[in-house]
Design a protein around this motif. Sequence first.
Motif, mmCIF file in Angstrom:
data_model
loop_
_atom_site.group_PDB
_atom_site.id
_atom_site.type_symbol
_atom_site.label_atom_id
_atom_site.label_comp_id
_atom_site.label_asym_id
_atom_site.label_seq_id
_atom_site.Cartn_x
_atom_site.Cartn_y
_atom_site.Cartn_z
ATOM 1 N N UNK A 73 47.216 14.157 -0.788
ATOM 2 C CA UNK A 73 46.952 13.561 0.526
ATOM 3 C C UNK A 73 46.203 12.243 0.466
ATOM 4 N N UNK A 118 51.038 11.606 11.735
ATOM 5 C CA UNK A 118 50.404 10.358 11.323
ATOM 6 C C UNK A 118 51.351 9.279 11.839
ATOM 7 N N UNK A 119 50.948 8.575 12.899
ATOM 8 C CA UNK A 119 51.893 7.714 13.630
ATOM 9 C C UNK A 119 52.578 6.667 12.766
ATOM 10 N N UNK A 146 46.898 14.218 12.140
ATOM 11 C CA UNK A 146 46.760 13.871 10.725
ATOM 12 C C UNK A 146 47.161 15.010 9.782
ATOM 13 N N UNK A 147 48.195 15.718 10.127
ATOM 14 C CA UNK A 147 48.755 16.798 9.294
ATOM 15 C C UNK A 147 47.750 17.932 9.075
ATOM 16 N N UNK A 148 46.727 17.987 9.897
ATOM 17 C CA UNK A 148 45.636 18.935 9.640
ATOM 18 C C UNK A 148 45.529 19.906 10.811
ATOM 19 N N UNK A 149 45.672 21.193 10.493
ATOM 20 C CA UNK A 149 45.667 22.199 11.554
ATOM 21 C C UNK A 149 44.331 22.231 12.289
ATOM 22 N N UNK A 150 43.255 22.008 11.548
ATOM 23 C CA UNK A 150 41.943 22.055 12.194
ATOM 24 C C UNK A 150 41.815 20.941 13.221
ATOM 25 N N UNK A 151 42.282 19.754 12.820
ATOM 26 C CA UNK A 151 42.197 18.630 13.745
ATOM 27 C C UNK A 151 43.132 18.874 14.930
ATOM 28 N N UNK A 188 53.270 23.266 10.104
ATOM 29 C CA UNK A 188 52.043 23.686 9.419
ATOM 30 C C UNK A 188 50.811 23.245 10.205
#
Lengths: 707, 333, 327
Positions: free
Chosen positions: B82, B174-175, B206-211, B235
Motif C-alpha cells: 500500500x 482513491x479518486x 482510501x481502500x480502508x474499511x475503518x475509514x 473489501x
Amino acid sequence: MTIGEWAGRLRYRYVPDHVVGEVLGRRWTDNVIPVTLLVALTLYLAAAIPNFISVGNINDTARQIGEFGLIVIGMTIVMLAGGIDLSVGSNFALANVTALALINVAKWPVEAAIAATLGVGALVGLINGFLIGFLRLRAFLTTLVVLTLIRAFVDLLLEAYSVRIASSDVESPLWDFVGAGSVLGAPFSFVLLIVTAIVAHFVLTRLRIGWRLMAVGGSRRAAYNAGISVPRTVCLTYVVSGVLSALAGTLYAARLSGAGPDTGIGLELTAVTAALIGGNSVGGGRGSVGKALMGAIIVSLLLNGLVRLGLPNGASSMVVGAVLLIAIAIDVRWIRWRHSLRAKVYVSPAYLALPAAPLFVSDPSSPYAMNDRLRDVEVIGLGEVDGPEDVILDLDDNVYCSLRQGEIVRFLAPDYTKREVYAHVGGRPLGMAFDRDGSLVVCIAGMGLYRVNNLRKVEKMTAETNRSRLSIIDDSRMRLADDLDIAPDGKVYFSEATIRYGFEEWVVDALEGRGNGRIIRYDPATGVTRTIIRNLLFANGVCMAHDNKSLLFAETWGCRISRYWLEGPKEGTAEVLIADLPGYPDNINRGSRGTYWLGLAGTRTPSYDMAMTMPAFRRRMARRVAADEWLFPNVNVGCVVHFDENGGVLESLWDLGGENHPAITSMREHRGFLYLGGVTNNRIGRIRLAGADPDWTGQSSYWGNRR
Amino acid sequence: MKSSKIALAVATVLSLSGIAAHAVAQGIDDPRRADYFKTFEGKTIAFVPVTMGIDLTEGWASVMKKQADRLGMKFEIRDPQFSADRGAEAITALIAEKPDVIVVHNPDVQSYAKLLKRAEEAGIHVVQINMRSNYNSDVYVGADWIGIGEAEAQAVVDKCGAGTSGKVAILQGQPTSGSDSGMMKGADNVLSKHPEIKVVANQAGEWDATKAHSVISTVIQQNPDLCGVIGFWDVMDLGAAAAIKESGKPIVLVTSGGGEQMACDNVEKGVFEKEIAYQVMDQGRDLNDMIVTVLESGQQAGKLKAVVYSPQLVISKETLRPGLCWSAKDLKK
Amino acid sequence: MLRRLTGAALTQEKIVLLIAIALFCAFSFFLKGFLRPDNILTLLRSVSTLGILGVGMAVVVIGRGIDLTIVTIYAMSAAWMFHLANGGASIPLALTLGYLFALAVGVTNGVLIAYLEIPALFATLGMAAFAYGFARYALVPLYVVYMPASAASIVWIGGGFVFGVPTSILFFALVAFLGFAFLRFTKQGRFIYAIGDNFAAARISGAPVRPIVVLQYAVSATVAYLAGLITATAVASMNTAVVNSSMIYDIILVVVLGGVGLSGGRGGIRNVIVGTLLIGILLNGMTIMNIQYTLQNVIRGLILLIAIVIDSVVNPRDEQTAQQGDI
C-alpha cells in the motif's frame, strides 16, 4: 634474565596497550556500530541481489536516499537541539501536493512553485518552532498535533485537487531535471543532499549559531543561563526541518508526480529510526550530520533491499523492526560498555627498569647522604600559601610563588611579611621564569603557557602545539604544562609532564611509567609552537645551561637529568647527564659559580622500583584496588641536589627530621640564599648558603644586571 | 514432473485435433512445440501489486505463478504494501534488473506513469492490471470500470426511485486511481439522467474499511434518511456495511469487487444488495494470455497497446448459486 | 470558584475539561438533536475504542514509557484470532491464542525496556514493526480478516447491547474503572507512579522496578487485545492496514491531552476520560453540523492545538526547571 622476563619486557615495550583506552575515549568510536551495520548490510545486499552494485541501481537508490536524507538531516538538527519533529511526514506530503497543485493545476512557473512550496514548508516549521520555542510547548505532543492537522489539511487538498493533478501533465525541462536529472553523473537529489549535508555540518561545527544549537541540546538550562536565546534557537531548528522536508517533498513530486493519500505516511518514524541508527540521541547532546547521513543511507538501503529481495508479506517489516531493535540495543550497550571498559583499560602500565639507585641511606660518603642541613630553614608565609610549586625572585628581592588557587602571590622584601596577590591566572600555575622585559612567564596546568606582563596583565602565549600524526588522543592541547625556561633569543622551552592525564592524576601517570611527557618550544617572535622532544617519563624541570648552548631537563619517573643540545655538533640530540638519581627530580635551576640546583620531590624505594618492572602487577592493582590503596611513589621526603655542568653531584641538602622542609619541588638561589618551594607545602623556605656568591641572582645570570 | 505431464497432455490434444486422422499409431511431431517452450524458458515475470494479502492480488498472482511454473518462467512479486513510494522504488529497481515482463497494479493513474514509460523504453513489456495509469503500455487487462460504474449506479437508481428520499452516498476508494476515475465517470453517466437522485456525499475511503466506516456513519448521521450507498470496493465497503448495520436503517449498499466468496456470502446475508464483479480468475487467465502473447510476438516493448476488458458478473440474490464465487482459501491448495 | 479555576490551579486537565464542557453546552444549545439520548450513546460509542486503548496507553505513560505497539497488538491479535477461527479452531482456543500473542508482544516490550534498557520509544517502535511483520508473515496472511460464522457466540463483545447501551461503552467504563482501581489501590499501581516520577529513586527505595515495567506493558497489551476484539466483532472484520494509520497518534493524543504528562508520574485515568470526551464531543458535534469528514479532521487538529497552547500559556514551562531530555 629469563626468557619469560625478556618476552614480558618486549611485550610491554612494543605492544601499544594504551591505544585501546585512547581509542575508546574518542567520540568517533560511537560510530562503530552504524558503520559496521552499513558495511555488513551493503555486503549482504550486494551478495544477495544481482547487480545491486550496478551504476544504474546505485543511481536510483541514491536518488531516493537524496530525498530521505534531507528529512533525516532536518530531524537530526531538531534532535540535536533537544527536540523532535514528528510533523515531517505530513509536511513532506503537503509539499508534494502543493508543488503538484501549483505546477499541474495552477500552471505556475516551476521556479515560483518550488519557492512557494519551500515557503509553505518553512511556514509549517515556523508554526512548530513558534509553539515549541517561544510558547514552550512540548515538542513531541505539539509536532504530533501538527502532524495530524497537516495530514488532515493534505487530505482536504487532495480531495480538491488530486483528480485534476492526475489528469494533467506539465512539460518542463526544469521540473524533469529536478525529478530525474543528474549533476556530473550523480542524481540531482543526491547532489542536493550532499551539498546540504556539507553546509549543515559547517554551520553546526564552525558557526556561532551551530554552537548555540548544540549548547541548547547539550543543556538547555546552562545555555539559557549563558545568555543564549533558547526560544530563537529552538524555533530555527524547526524551520530548518520544515524547509528540508518541503524540499524532499518537492523532489518526490518531481520524481513521481503522484498525489496519493499514502504519501509520507509513517515517514516521521522512519526518519527518527534513521537518525537513531546513525547514532544520534533523542533529547540532544550527541549527534552530527554525518551520523544522520549514515543512518539515512542504512535505512534506505535496508528498505530498498527488502523490496528488491521480494520477501513475502510482512517479512520486510519484521526485518526492519528487528534491525532497529538490535541496532538500538547494541548501541545502548555499547555506550555504557565503552565507558566502563575505557575506565578499566585506560591505565596501561609499561615496563620500566631504572638503574640501581646510589646508596644514599647507608653510605655516608655518598654525595646524596642524608643530612639535616635543611632543619633550620627560615619560613616565609607559613600557612598563608597553599602549595607553592615554584618560587622565583625579582631584582628587588621580592619572592613570587605559584599557588594552588590559581594565583601568583608575592612576598615583599626585605622581611617577607607583607603578602599580595601579584596576579590571578587561574588553573594550576606551576613553573615560572622572568623574561627579558621582566614579564613573568608561567606554565599553568590545564591551560598552557601564559605571561604576566609588567602591568600585571595576564596574557596567553600558547595553549596548542602541533598534533602528533599518529597520536590517537588529541595531543595538540596542553594538559599539564609544568616548567619552563627562556633562551636569550626569547624562545620559551617548556615541559608538558604527560599528555594522558591531568594535574590531579599525576600519580596514575607514575603508575603507568610510560613516556607520556614532552618538551615544547614556543617562539614569541613567530608565534609558532612545536614539540621538540617526545616520550619523556613525566618531563618536569627545564633549565638553560649557563652557556645557553644546551638545555637541561628532568624526567621525574625516569629519575634522570638529560641535556638537549640547541647548537653545536650535537644540535637536536639529547644525552643523559645524570642517569641514576636516588629520587624523583622536579625543577632544575641555575646556581652561582656555574652550578645547578635540582629539587628531588621524593626518594626512590626498592619496592616501587621493583613494581615498575612488573607492569602486569601494576595493571591488576589499578583495576582491582581502590586508588587510595595503591602503591605510591614516595613523595614525602626529598632533598635539594647541587650539581655542576658535567653532572657531578656536589652536595645535597636534606631535612632528615622532617620538621621544616622535607618535600621540595623547587628552589632558587638569590644573593646567597636558597629559597625553597614544595607542591604540597604551606610555606616557603629560605636558607643561607655557605660558599655561594652573595651577589649572584638568577635575573642577572639570564638577562644581565639591569632593572 | 508436473509440467512434463501437462506438456504431454498438450501434445496429446494437439495431435488429436489436427492430425489424428492419419496417424493414430505413431503420432507426428509438432515443429512449433519446441520453439514454443523455448520462447518462455528462463524468462522472468515481475508482479508489482498495490499490496499482497487481498483477494484480488493473491488471485492474480496464483494464476500467473501456475503458468510461469508450467512454462519454466521465473515469477517474482515485489510487494509495496500500500505504499506508492515503495512501489515506485520496486519498479525503479526492476528497470535495472530487466525482467521480461512487469505486471503492474497502479495505486493511482500518475505515480508510476513515468516509470512505466522508462521501463518500456528499457525494453521491458509492461502489463497493467485492473488499475491503469496515464501511460498506455503494451497491455491493459482489467475491468470495464465505466461499465461497472454505470451498472452500480443503475442498481441504486432502481432501489432509490420514487417513494424514497433519493439520497445517495458515493464511497470512492482513491479518486486518483484508474478504477475510481472510471467508475465515477460511469456513475455520473447514469446519475445525470436521474435528477431525482441526490448525491449527498462523495468521499474517499482510501481502500480502508475503518475509514469507510467513519465516513459512512458520519453520512448516515447527517442524513438519517439516506437511501443508498455506491461503494467502489467490497473489501472496503464492509466498513460501510457495518456502519449501516449499526444505524439499523434499511440502506441499500451496492459494491464492486473481485467476486470472492466473501462477496457471495455477504450478498446472501443481505449485507450487499448487489456486487458488480470482475472475475479475478478470468482476469488472471487474461493476464496469462497477454503475457504469452507479448513474449511470443517478439515485438519491441511499447508497440502493442492491447486492451482486454473483463466481462462483468452480477452477484445478487437472483444470480446467486454455488460456485459462482471463487475462494481465496482454495488458492493455497 | 472562578478564582480557583483561573488561578494557578488551572491544569491542562481542567482546561480540556472546560473546553469540553463549553463545547457540550454550546452544542446542546445550538444543535438540534445533540442532547438526545441516542446521540449521546453514538458519541460515546464512537470514542469508546479510542478510550479503552487510551487507558492502556496511560498506564504505560504514567510509568514514563510509551507503547507504540498498542495498535499493532489491537489489530493483529484480533485478526489472528479470527483467522484461527476461520481455519476451524474453536472459539475459546482462538481467543486464548490471540491473547497469548498479545501478551507475548507486551512482555517482550517490557523485557526490552526493563532489562535491556532500550528507551521505550525505540523498543516499542521496533517491536511494532517486528510484531506486525511477524504476524503478517507467519500468522495472518491476509490484509482483511472476516469474522467466521462460528464466532456468533462472541459477537456481543462489540455488537451487543445491555439495556440499550452498546457493550463497547460498557467495556470502556469497565476498563476505565479497573485501570483507575489498579493505579490507585494496588501496590503495583503505586509503584508505577513512583517509577514514572523518579526511576532511580524508586529503584533505590526497593521497588521491583523491572518486573513492574514488564507488567505495565503486559497490561497495555491486554487492554489492546480487548479493544481489538470489540472493534473486530463490531464491524465483523479486522483490517490490519489500521496498523499503518495515524491511529496511534490519536491514542497518544487523548492520553496526553487530558493531562497525563509524557515525562511520567502525572495524571490518571480521569485525564484519559476527559481527553476522550473532548474528542468525542468535537467529532459528534461536527458531524451533526454536517461538516465533511476531512474538514472535521482539520478542525479537530486546530482545537487540539488551541488546547495545548492555552495550557502552555497558563502553565508556562520554566527554563530553569525544565527537565533535560523531556520532549
